[in-house]
Design a protein around this motif. Structure first.
Motif, PDB file in Angstrom:
ATOM      1  N   PRO A  85     -26.121 -38.354  -1.900  1.00  0.00           N
ATOM      2  CA  PRO A  85     -25.718 -38.352  -0.490  1.00  0.00           C
ATOM      3  C   PRO A  85     -25.721 -39.792   0.037  1.00  0.00           C
ATOM      4  O   PRO A  85     -26.495 -40.638  -0.434  1.00  0.00           O
ATOM      5  N   LEU A  86     -24.860 -40.069   1.003  1.00  0.00           N
ATOM      6  CA  LEU A  86     -24.666 -41.450   1.441  1.00  0.00           C
ATOM      7  C   LEU A  86     -25.966 -42.124   1.864  1.00  0.00           C
ATOM      8  O   LEU A  86     -26.226 -43.277   1.480  1.00  0.00           O
ATOM      9  N   ASP A  87     -26.792 -41.467   2.634  1.00  0.00           N
ATOM     10  CA  ASP A  87     -28.029 -42.114   3.094  1.00  0.00           C
ATOM     11  C   ASP A  87     -28.944 -42.461   1.921  1.00  0.00           C
ATOM     12  O   ASP A  87     -29.563 -43.535   1.903  1.00  0.00           O
ATOM     13  N   GLU A  88     -29.011 -41.589   0.938  1.00  0.00           N
ATOM     14  CA  GLU A  88     -29.827 -41.884  -0.242  1.00  0.00           C
ATOM     15  C   GLU A  88     -29.223 -43.035  -1.046  1.00  0.00           C
ATOM     16  O   GLU A  88     -29.952 -43.889  -1.575  1.00  0.00           O
ATOM     17  N   ALA A  89     -27.904 -43.070  -1.139  1.00  0.00           N
ATOM     18  CA  ALA A  89     -27.246 -44.153  -1.870  1.00  0.00           C
ATOM     19  C   ALA A  89     -27.498 -45.493  -1.182  1.00  0.00           C
ATOM     20  O   ALA A  89     -27.792 -46.500  -1.841  1.00  0.00           O
ATOM     21  N   LEU A  90     -27.423 -45.512   0.144  1.00  0.00           N
ATOM     22  CA  LEU A  90     -27.656 -46.764   0.874  1.00  0.00           C
ATOM     23  C   LEU A  90     -29.112 -47.199   0.756  1.00  0.00           C
ATOM     24  O   LEU A  90     -29.409 -48.401   0.696  1.00  0.00           O
ATOM     25  N   THR A  91     -30.028 -46.248   0.706  1.00  0.00           N
ATOM     26  CA  THR A  91     -31.439 -46.594   0.493  1.00  0.00           C
ATOM     27  C   THR A  91     -31.616 -47.243  -0.874  1.00  0.00           C
ATOM     28  O   THR A  91     -32.325 -48.256  -1.018  1.00  0.00           O
ATOM     29  N   ALA A  92     -30.964 -46.688  -1.893  1.00  0.00           N
ATOM     30  CA  ALA A  92     -31.046 -47.264  -3.238  1.00  0.00           C
ATOM     31  C   ALA A  92     -30.420 -48.652  -3.272  1.00  0.00           C
ATOM     32  O   ALA A  92     -30.924 -49.562  -3.951  1.00  0.00           O
ATOM     33  N   VAL A  93     -29.335 -48.837  -2.535  1.00  0.00           N
ATOM     34  CA  VAL A  93     -28.675 -50.147  -2.470  1.00  0.00           C
ATOM     35  C   VAL A  93     -29.601 -51.172  -1.837  1.00  0.00           C
ATOM     36  O   VAL A  93     -29.773 -52.292  -2.349  1.00  0.00           O
ATOM     37  N   ARG A  94     -30.210 -50.819  -0.732  1.00  0.00           N
ATOM     38  CA  ARG A  94     -31.091 -51.761  -0.051  1.00  0.00           C
ATOM     39  C   ARG A  94     -32.296 -52.104  -0.931  1.00  0.00           C
ATOM     40  O   ARG A  94     -32.743 -53.260  -0.959  1.00  0.00           O
ATOM     41  N   ARG A  95     -32.792 -51.137  -1.657  1.00  0.00           N
ATOM     42  CA  ARG A  95     -33.924 -51.400  -2.545  1.00  0.00           C
ATOM     43  C   ARG A  95     -33.514 -52.375  -3.656  1.00  0.00           C
ATOM     44  O   ARG A  95     -34.241 -53.319  -3.963  1.00  0.00           O
ATOM     45  N   TRP A  96     -32.338 -52.127  -4.256  1.00  0.00           N
ATOM     46  CA  TRP A  96     -31.869 -52.954  -5.381  1.00  0.00           C
ATOM     47  C   TRP A  96     -31.700 -54.411  -4.960  1.00  0.00           C
ATOM     48  O   TRP A  96     -32.149 -55.330  -5.658  1.00  0.00           O
ATOM     49  N   TYR A  97     -31.075 -54.634  -3.806  1.00  0.00           N
ATOM     50  CA  TYR A  97     -30.882 -56.013  -3.344  1.00  0.00           C
ATOM     51  C   TYR A  97     -32.188 -56.620  -2.847  1.00  0.00           C
ATOM     52  O   TYR A  97     -32.437 -57.825  -3.035  1.00  0.00           O
ATOM     53  N   GLY A  98     -33.028 -55.802  -2.237  1.00  0.00           N
ATOM     54  CA  GLY A  98     -34.316 -56.311  -1.789  1.00  0.00           C
ATOM     55  C   GLY A  98     -35.169 -56.813  -2.942  1.00  0.00           C
ATOM     56  O   GLY A  98     -35.890 -57.813  -2.816  1.00  0.00           O
ATOM     57  N   GLU A  99     -35.097 -56.143  -4.084  1.00  0.00           N
ATOM     58  CA  GLU A  99     -35.843 -56.579  -5.269  1.00  0.00           C
ATOM     59  C   GLU A  99     -35.374 -57.949  -5.756  1.00  0.00           C
ATOM     60  O   GLU A  99     -36.110 -58.651  -6.458  1.00  0.00           O
ATOM     61  N   ARG A 100     -34.183 -58.354  -5.369  1.00  0.00           N
ATOM     62  CA  ARG A 100     -33.621 -59.640  -5.785  1.00  0.00           C
ATOM     63  C   ARG A 100     -33.640 -60.674  -4.656  1.00  0.00           C
ATOM     64  O   ARG A 100     -33.066 -61.745  -4.779  1.00  0.00           O
ATOM     65  N   GLY A 101     -34.304 -60.302  -3.549  1.00  0.00           N
ATOM     66  CA  GLY A 101     -34.407 -61.222  -2.418  1.00  0.00           C
ATOM     67  C   GLY A 101     -33.088 -61.465  -1.717  1.00  0.00           C
ATOM     68  O   GLY A 101     -32.880 -62.524  -1.121  1.00  0.00           O
ATOM     69  N   LEU A 102     -32.187 -60.476  -1.765  1.00  0.00           N
ATOM     70  CA  LEU A 102     -30.857 -60.630  -1.189  1.00  0.00           C
ATOM     71  C   LEU A 102     -30.613 -59.571  -0.121  1.00  0.00           C
ATOM     72  O   LEU A 102     -31.127 -58.458  -0.215  1.00  0.00           O
ATOM     73  N   PRO A 103     -29.812 -59.901   0.895  1.00  0.00           N
ATOM     74  CA  PRO A 103     -29.400 -58.867   1.841  1.00  0.00           C
ATOM     75  C   PRO A 103     -28.431 -57.910   1.155  1.00  0.00           C
ATOM     76  O   PRO A 103     -27.713 -58.295   0.221  1.00  0.00           O
ATOM     77  N   ALA A 104     -28.411 -56.681   1.589  1.00  0.00           N
ATOM     78  CA  ALA A 104     -27.500 -55.690   1.011  1.00  0.00           C
ATOM     79  C   ALA A 104     -26.155 -55.748   1.725  1.00  0.00           C
ATOM     80  O   ALA A 104     -26.095 -55.699   2.955  1.00  0.00           O
ATOM     81  N   TYR A 105     -25.101 -55.865   0.932  1.00  0.00           N
ATOM     82  CA  TYR A 105     -23.744 -55.832   1.454  1.00  0.00           C
ATOM     83  C   TYR A 105     -22.969 -54.731   0.749  1.00  0.00           C
ATOM     84  O   TYR A 105     -23.175 -54.475  -0.445  1.00  0.00           O
ATOM     85  N   VAL A 106     -22.045 -54.115   1.480  1.00  0.00           N
ATOM     86  CA  VAL A 106     -21.098 -53.185   0.887  1.00  0.00           C
ATOM     87  C   VAL A 106     -19.701 -53.715   1.182  1.00  0.00           C
ATOM     88  O   VAL A 106     -19.367 -53.979   2.345  1.00  0.00           O
ATOM     89  N   GLN A 107     -18.914 -53.893   0.136  1.00  0.00           N
ATOM     90  CA  GLN A 107     -17.530 -54.345   0.299  1.00  0.00           C
ATOM     91  C   GLN A 107     -16.623 -53.119   0.381  1.00  0.00           C
ATOM     92  O   GLN A 107     -16.625 -52.278  -0.518  1.00  0.00           O
ATOM     93  N   THR A 108     -15.872 -53.019   1.458  1.00  0.00           N
ATOM     94  CA  THR A 108     -14.964 -51.896   1.634  1.00  0.00           C
ATOM     95  C   THR A 108     -13.540 -52.403   1.825  1.00  0.00           C
ATOM     96  O   THR A 108     -13.318 -53.605   2.009  1.00  0.00           O
ATOM     97  N   ALA A 109     -12.582 -51.493   1.802  1.00  0.00           N
ATOM     98  CA  ALA A 109     -11.180 -51.870   1.985  1.00  0.00           C
ATOM     99  C   ALA A 109     -10.497 -50.874   2.903  1.00  0.00           C
ATOM    100  O   ALA A 109     -10.882 -49.699   2.985  1.00  0.00           O
ATOM    101  N   THR A 110      -9.468 -51.348   3.599  1.00  0.00           N
ATOM    102  CA  THR A 110      -8.666 -50.489   4.467  1.00  0.00           C
ATOM    103  C   THR A 110      -7.195 -50.856   4.304  1.00  0.00           C
ATOM    104  O   THR A 110      -6.853 -51.954   3.883  1.00  0.00           O
ATOM    105  N   GLY A 111      -6.328 -49.905   4.637  1.00  0.00           N
ATOM    106  CA  GLY A 111      -4.908 -50.226   4.741  1.00  0.00           C
ATOM    107  C   GLY A 111      -4.028 -49.853   3.580  1.00  0.00           C
ATOM    108  O   GLY A 111      -2.838 -50.170   3.588  1.00  0.00           O
ATOM    109  N   ALA A 112      -4.561 -49.204   2.549  1.00  0.00           N
ATOM    110  CA  ALA A 112      -3.735 -48.789   1.413  1.00  0.00           C
ATOM    111  C   ALA A 112      -4.191 -47.412   0.965  1.00  0.00           C
ATOM    112  O   ALA A 112      -5.256 -46.935   1.346  1.00  0.00           O
ATOM    113  N   GLU A 113      -3.384 -46.763   0.151  1.00  0.00           N
ATOM    114  CA  GLU A 113      -3.768 -45.452  -0.346  1.00  0.00           C
ATOM    115  C   GLU A 113      -5.028 -45.569  -1.199  1.00  0.00           C
ATOM    116  O   GLU A 113      -5.128 -46.428  -2.073  1.00  0.00           O
TER     117      GLU A 113
END
Length: 338
Positions: free
Chosen positions: A135-163
């Motif tokens: 589920p999205l909230d659990e995935a984002l929690t895992a993302v924040r944990r993964w980047y936090g372990e590396r001393g980095l802010p968590a970013y998500v790259q997204t895209a818009t405007g195409a199929e």
């Protein structure tokens, strides 16, 4: 707009159309003589409590009151391209990721977690290519944990405007307080015309970014991690135009990665004192010819939305917008460079 047999405008969308590309017309100044209308085209990302949220190709979110709707319809998700190479978003997402690879990566379902010591958001962000398997909230929690372990802010790259892009994910991130810091665009075009633009005389090509090339590169004090990112990719070439700068910095530089039918252009930079002399064109033409020799036929590049000079140059070369991409930062954390 949809017009009935009786000649009336009609709203032919419902809440069941969330996730689809729509075109709507709304009354922008209700109750005023000479009524004015506003048209909006984009992905319908939500329809709750009498308000529609539509995400445009640029990633901008537009709120439309249901009570102001005059007409609406579902429109094709991918309008036919009039020029340039055809490509799906997923194909380009994978190609662009290989051209700017991280030092470390891990999969979370179909999300690619990428890290490179904070050198650029592109190499230090999640690239969602499907379902994360949680589920999205659990995935984002895992993302924040993964980047936090590396001393980095968590970013998500997204895209818009195409199929196949991620307007719905953008809306969900914004609802959760994630902050969109950067929007840029991916442009595509045919490769051969770029190679024909200039002779490229005086452009030196190399497999490595030497000290001279790095002296012109806009990111000063490049680390070993940054050099690993710059030098990685399927087939990497660096271009240099020697100059008379007393610091040893070249007059112009560029980087190209050849990956199957695609060639990417990046880090095209020119000495401010030598601008408008065709050096950027010469660099790109020399790199394009090398990419053609390796079997490429199409090209892509990334350009920021406010870089008017570069955009004008690329339009003249035959490039056109394919999609926009965005970096969302986790709430409450400081960012990194692009």
């Amino acid at each position: 707009m949809e017009i009935s047999a009786a000649g009336r405008l009609e709203v032919r969308i419902t809440t069941a159309d969330v996730g689809k590309r729509v075109s709507v017309r709304r009354l922008s100044e209700a109750g005023v003589a000479g009524e004015k209308f506003t048209d909006t085209v984009g992905v319908l990302t939500s329809w709750t409590d009498g308000v529609l949220l539509i995400t445009r190709k640029s990633g901008e979110s537009v709120r439309v009151a249901e009570s102001a709707l005059v007409a609406g319809k579902v429109v094709p998700a991918a309008p036919a391209r009039r020029r340039g190479p055809a490509a799906s978003y997923e194909e380009l997402a994978r190609v662009t990721a290989r051209a700017w690879p991280p030092v470390e990566g891990e999969w979370l379902g179909a999300w690619r977690l990428r890290a490179a010591g904070g050198f650029t958001r592109r190499a230090n962000s999640v690239l969602p290519l499907g379902d994360p398997g949680l589920p999205l909230d659990e995935a984002l929690t895992a993302v924040r944990r993964w980047y936090g372990e590396r001393g980095l802010p968590a970013y998500v790259q997204t895209a818009t405007g195409a199929e196949g892009t991620q307007e719905l994910l953008c809306a969900e991130l914004e609802r959760r307080g994630w902050i969109r810091e950067v929007t840029a665009e991916v442009w595509t075009g045919p490769l051969a015309p770029v190679a024909d633009l200039a002779e490229g005389t005086g452009v030196v090509l190399s497999r490595e970014a030497d000290e001279a090339w790095l002296a012109r590169y806009q990111r000063k004090g490049v680390s070993d991690v940054a050099l690993r990112v710059l030098g990685a990719g399927p087939s990497v070439w660096f271009a240099t135009v020697p100059g008379a700068d007393p610091t040893g910095a070249p007059a112009a530089i560029g980087r190209c990665v050849v990956d199957g039918r695609w060639a990417s252009f990046a880090a095209v930079e020119v000495d401010p004192a030598r601008r408008r002399q065709g050096l950027a064109t010469a660099v790109m033409a020399a790199l394009a010819r090398r990419a053609l020799d390796e079997g490429a036929s199409a090209a892509w590049l990334q350009v920021e939305t406010d870089n008017t000079g570069a955009r004008a140059l690329y339009v003249g070369m035959g490039f056109a917008l394919h999609h926009a991409y965005h970096h969302y930062r986790e709430p409450g954390d400081a960012g990194t460079d692009r």
